[in-house]
Write a protein that holds these residues in place. Structure first.
Motif, PDB file in Angstrom:
ATOM      1  N   ASN A  30       1.018  -1.306   0.062  1.00  0.00           N
ATOM      2  CA  ASN A  30       0.022   0.669  -0.572  1.00  0.00           C
ATOM      3  C   ASN A  30       0.904   1.089   0.134  1.00  0.00           C
ATOM      4  O   ASN A  30       1.164   1.415   0.896  1.00  0.00           O
ATOM      5  CB  ASN A  30      -1.405  -0.515   1.277  1.00  0.00           C
ATOM      6  CG  ASN A  30      -1.670   1.405   1.159  1.00  0.00           C
ATOM      7  OD1 ASN A  30      -1.842   2.360   0.527  1.00  0.00           O
ATOM      8  ND2 ASN A  30      -3.083   1.614   2.375  1.00  0.00           N
ATOM      9  N   LEU A  31       1.122   1.973  -1.213  1.00  0.00           N
ATOM     10  CA  LEU A  31       1.971   2.892  -1.296  1.00  0.00           C
ATOM     11  C   LEU A  31       1.471   4.562  -0.498  1.00  0.00           C
ATOM     12  O   LEU A  31       2.046   5.442  -0.147  1.00  0.00           O
ATOM     13  CB  LEU A  31       2.270   2.930  -2.576  1.00  0.00           C
ATOM     14  CG  LEU A  31       2.843   1.949  -3.255  1.00  0.00           C
ATOM     15  CD1 LEU A  31       3.115   2.426  -4.646  1.00  0.00           C
ATOM     16  CD2 LEU A  31       4.357   1.686  -2.970  1.00  0.00           C
ATOM     17  N   SER A  37      -2.142  -4.121   3.762  1.00  0.00           N
ATOM     18  CA  SER A  37      -3.330  -5.280   3.716  1.00  0.00           C
ATOM     19  C   SER A  37      -2.228  -6.498   4.485  1.00  0.00           C
ATOM     20  O   SER A  37      -1.344  -6.097   4.714  1.00  0.00           O
ATOM     21  CB  SER A  37      -3.153  -5.564   2.774  1.00  0.00           C
ATOM     22  OG  SER A  37      -1.190  -5.632   1.658  1.00  0.00           O
ATOM     23  N   GLU A  38      -3.247  -7.411   4.528  1.00  0.00           N
ATOM     24  CA  GLU A  38      -2.944  -8.770   5.326  1.00  0.00           C
ATOM     25  C   GLU A  38      -1.760  -9.479   4.219  1.00  0.00           C
ATOM     26  O   GLU A  38      -0.550  -9.910   4.943  1.00  0.00           O
ATOM     27  CB  GLU A  38      -3.817 -10.260   4.896  1.00  0.00           C
ATOM     28  CG  GLU A  38      -5.052  -9.503   6.013  1.00  0.00           C
ATOM     29  CD  GLU A  38      -4.485  -9.929   7.553  1.00  0.00           C
ATOM     30  OE1 GLU A  38      -5.496 -10.633   7.771  1.00  0.00           O
ATOM     31  OE2 GLU A  38      -4.739  -8.420   7.490  1.00  0.00           O
ATOM     32  N   LYS A  39      -1.412  -9.219   3.126  1.00  0.00           N
ATOM     33  CA  LYS A  39      -0.523  -9.742   2.187  1.00  0.00           C
ATOM     34  C   LYS A  39       0.520  -8.974   3.153  1.00  0.00           C
ATOM     35  O   LYS A  39       1.810  -9.358   3.250  1.00  0.00           O
ATOM     36  CB  LYS A  39      -1.371  -9.344   1.032  1.00  0.00           C
ATOM     37  CG  LYS A  39       0.414  -9.478   0.299  1.00  0.00           C
ATOM     38  CD  LYS A  39       0.617  -9.347  -1.643  1.00  0.00           C
ATOM     39  CE  LYS A  39       1.920  -9.946  -2.830  1.00  0.00           C
ATOM     40  NZ  LYS A  39       1.345  -9.329  -3.400  1.00  0.00           N
ATOM     41  N   GLU A  40       1.213  -7.318   2.612  1.00  0.00           N
ATOM     42  CA  GLU A  40       2.142  -5.806   3.500  1.00  0.00           C
ATOM     43  C   GLU A  40       2.455  -7.369   4.755  1.00  0.00           C
ATOM     44  O   GLU A  40       3.821  -7.167   4.803  1.00  0.00           O
ATOM     45  CB  GLU A  40       2.114  -4.733   3.081  1.00  0.00           C
ATOM     46  CG  GLU A  40       3.137  -4.612   3.755  1.00  0.00           C
ATOM     47  CD  GLU A  40       2.963  -2.641   2.984  1.00  0.00           C
ATOM     48  OE1 GLU A  40       4.002  -2.248   2.962  1.00  0.00           O
ATOM     49  OE2 GLU A  40       2.242  -2.072   3.469  1.00  0.00           O
ATOM     50  N   CYS A  41       1.485  -7.132   5.737  1.00  0.00           N
ATOM     51  CA  CYS A  41       2.260  -7.479   6.850  1.00  0.00           C
ATOM     52  C   CYS A  41       2.533  -9.135   7.067  1.00  0.00           C
ATOM     53  O   CYS A  41       3.681  -8.939   7.730  1.00  0.00           O
ATOM     54  CB  CYS A  41       0.315  -7.476   7.909  1.00  0.00           C
ATOM     55  SG  CYS A  41      -0.397  -5.879   8.529  1.00  0.00           S
ATOM     56  N   LYS A  76      -6.710 -12.326  15.503  1.00  0.00           N
ATOM     57  CA  LYS A  76      -7.990 -13.368  14.147  1.00  0.00           C
ATOM     58  C   LYS A  76      -7.268 -12.859  12.928  1.00  0.00           C
ATOM     59  O   LYS A  76      -8.496 -12.333  12.013  1.00  0.00           O
ATOM     60  CB  LYS A  76      -9.608 -13.120  14.801  1.00  0.00           C
ATOM     61  CG  LYS A  76      -9.159 -13.230  15.709  1.00  0.00           C
ATOM     62  CD  LYS A  76      -9.244 -15.240  15.107  1.00  0.00           C
ATOM     63  CE  LYS A  76      -9.427 -15.940  16.153  1.00  0.00           C
ATOM     64  NZ  LYS A  76      -8.483 -17.102  16.383  1.00  0.00           N
ATOM     65  N   SER A  77      -6.637 -11.542  12.859  1.00  0.00           N
ATOM     66  CA  SER A  77      -5.663 -10.922  11.292  1.00  0.00           C
ATOM     67  C   SER A  77      -3.662 -11.617  11.463  1.00  0.00           C
ATOM     68  O   SER A  77      -3.655 -11.572  12.363  1.00  0.00           O
ATOM     69  CB  SER A  77      -6.113  -9.654  11.508  1.00  0.00           C
ATOM     70  OG  SER A  77      -5.755  -8.581  11.573  1.00  0.00           O
ATOM     71  N   VAL A  78      -3.924 -11.297  10.025  1.00  0.00           N
ATOM     72  CA  VAL A  78      -2.746 -11.503   9.614  1.00  0.00           C
ATOM     73  C   VAL A  78      -1.822 -10.244  10.416  1.00  0.00           C
ATOM     74  O   VAL A  78      -0.844 -10.348  11.405  1.00  0.00           O
ATOM     75  CB  VAL A  78      -1.751 -11.043   7.674  1.00  0.00           C
ATOM     76  CG1 VAL A  78      -0.337 -10.940   8.417  1.00  0.00           C
ATOM     77  CG2 VAL A  78      -2.913 -13.410   8.166  1.00  0.00           C
ATOM     78  N   CYS A  79      -1.941  -9.181  10.034  1.00  0.00           N
ATOM     79  CA  CYS A  79      -1.136  -8.140  10.596  1.00  0.00           C
ATOM     80  C   CYS A  79      -1.908  -7.920  12.298  1.00  0.00           C
ATOM     81  O   CYS A  79      -0.899  -7.139  13.100  1.00  0.00           O
ATOM     82  CB  CYS A  79      -2.335  -6.722  10.202  1.00  0.00           C
ATOM     83  SG  CYS A  79      -1.523  -6.309   8.556  1.00  0.00           S
ATOM     84  N   GLY A  80      -3.100  -8.649  13.047  1.00  0.00           N
ATOM     85  CA  GLY A  80      -2.719  -7.975  14.741  1.00  0.00           C
ATOM     86  C   GLY A  80      -1.735  -9.357  14.831  1.00  0.00           C
ATOM     87  O   GLY A  80      -1.273  -8.806  16.145  1.00  0.00           O
ATOM     88  N   VAL A  81      -1.571 -10.911  14.241  1.00  0.00           N
ATOM     89  CA  VAL A  81      -0.643 -11.983  14.274  1.00  0.00           C
ATOM     90  C   VAL A  81       0.874 -10.573  14.608  1.00  0.00           C
ATOM     91  O   VAL A  81       1.821 -10.968  15.477  1.00  0.00           O
ATOM     92  CB  VAL A  81      -1.143 -12.769  13.788  1.00  0.00           C
ATOM     93  CG1 VAL A  81       0.346 -13.505  14.315  1.00  0.00           C
ATOM     94  CG2 VAL A  81      -2.450 -13.923  14.039  1.00  0.00           C
ATOM     95  N   VAL A  82       1.325 -10.210  13.581  1.00  0.00           N
ATOM     96  CA  VAL A  82       2.630  -9.965  13.056  1.00  0.00           C
ATOM     97  C   VAL A  82       2.615  -8.646  13.858  1.00  0.00           C
ATOM     98  O   VAL A  82       3.428  -8.236  14.576  1.00  0.00           O
ATOM     99  CB  VAL A  82       2.695 -10.163  11.661  1.00  0.00           C
ATOM    100  CG1 VAL A  82       3.797  -8.116  11.417  1.00  0.00           C
ATOM    101  CG2 VAL A  82       2.374 -10.925  10.799  1.00  0.00           C
TER     102      VAL A  82
END
Length: 157
Positions: A30-31, A37-41, A76-82
């Motif tokens: 996300n520039l 995004s979940e992918k960027e996390c 419960k989200s990739v960004c939350g975990v990371v």
């Protein structure tokens, strides 16, 4: 020919600037630097936690993130975990990714988010720098990859 190249360069710079203002992305990033995004996390976890030239190490880190995501004790989200405090590299969600490892991380993140897992990680939800060993009898090591040792915490009987 030189005028054409300068005009093309200005057009490319303008396009990138507009894309970043619009929140568009390149390689899943996300520039606009709003919400990640979940992918960027996922990319960031793999990039900062593994050997940046090791797809195997990145896949192993991504597998740990997904193992945690599927456990009710974790967010419960990739960004939350990371983004959990003291779990991943300091600044993992804010530091810039500055080398070609980001391209590899993007590719491996797509694979992990599409269901790929490192079979050697098994159910491991933890890892630390390779070469370190701790005397705790509840740490069961399952894999070394990408500069990390992956382990499961098991109850000792």
């Amino acid at each position: 020919m030189r005028q054409f190249n300068n005009a093309m360069l200005r057009a490319i710079v303008a396009a990138v600037a507009l894309a970043s203002l619009a929140g568009c992305g390149i390689a899943g990033m996300n520039l606009g630097m709003g919400r990640l995004s979940e992918k960027e996390c996922m990319m960031r976890a793999m990039y900062f936690e593994s050997n940046r030239s090791s797809a195997e190490g990145m896949l192993a880190v991504g597998t740990v993130v997904m193992n945690r995501l599927n456990d009710p004790r974790y967010p419960k989200s990739v960004c939350g975990v990371v983004g959990q405090k003291n779990q991943f590299a300091q600044g993992v969600l804010t530091r810039p990714m500055t080398d070609s490892g980001a391209v590899l991380a993007s590719r491996v993140a797509d694979q992990v988010l599409s269901g790929a897992r490192h079979p050697g990680v098994q159910a491991a939800q933890h890892f630390h720098t390779a070469g370190l060993r701790f005397p705790y009898n509840n740490m069961f090591y399952v894999l070394e990859a990408g500069g990390n040792e992956f382990y499961e915490k098991r109850r000792v009987r």
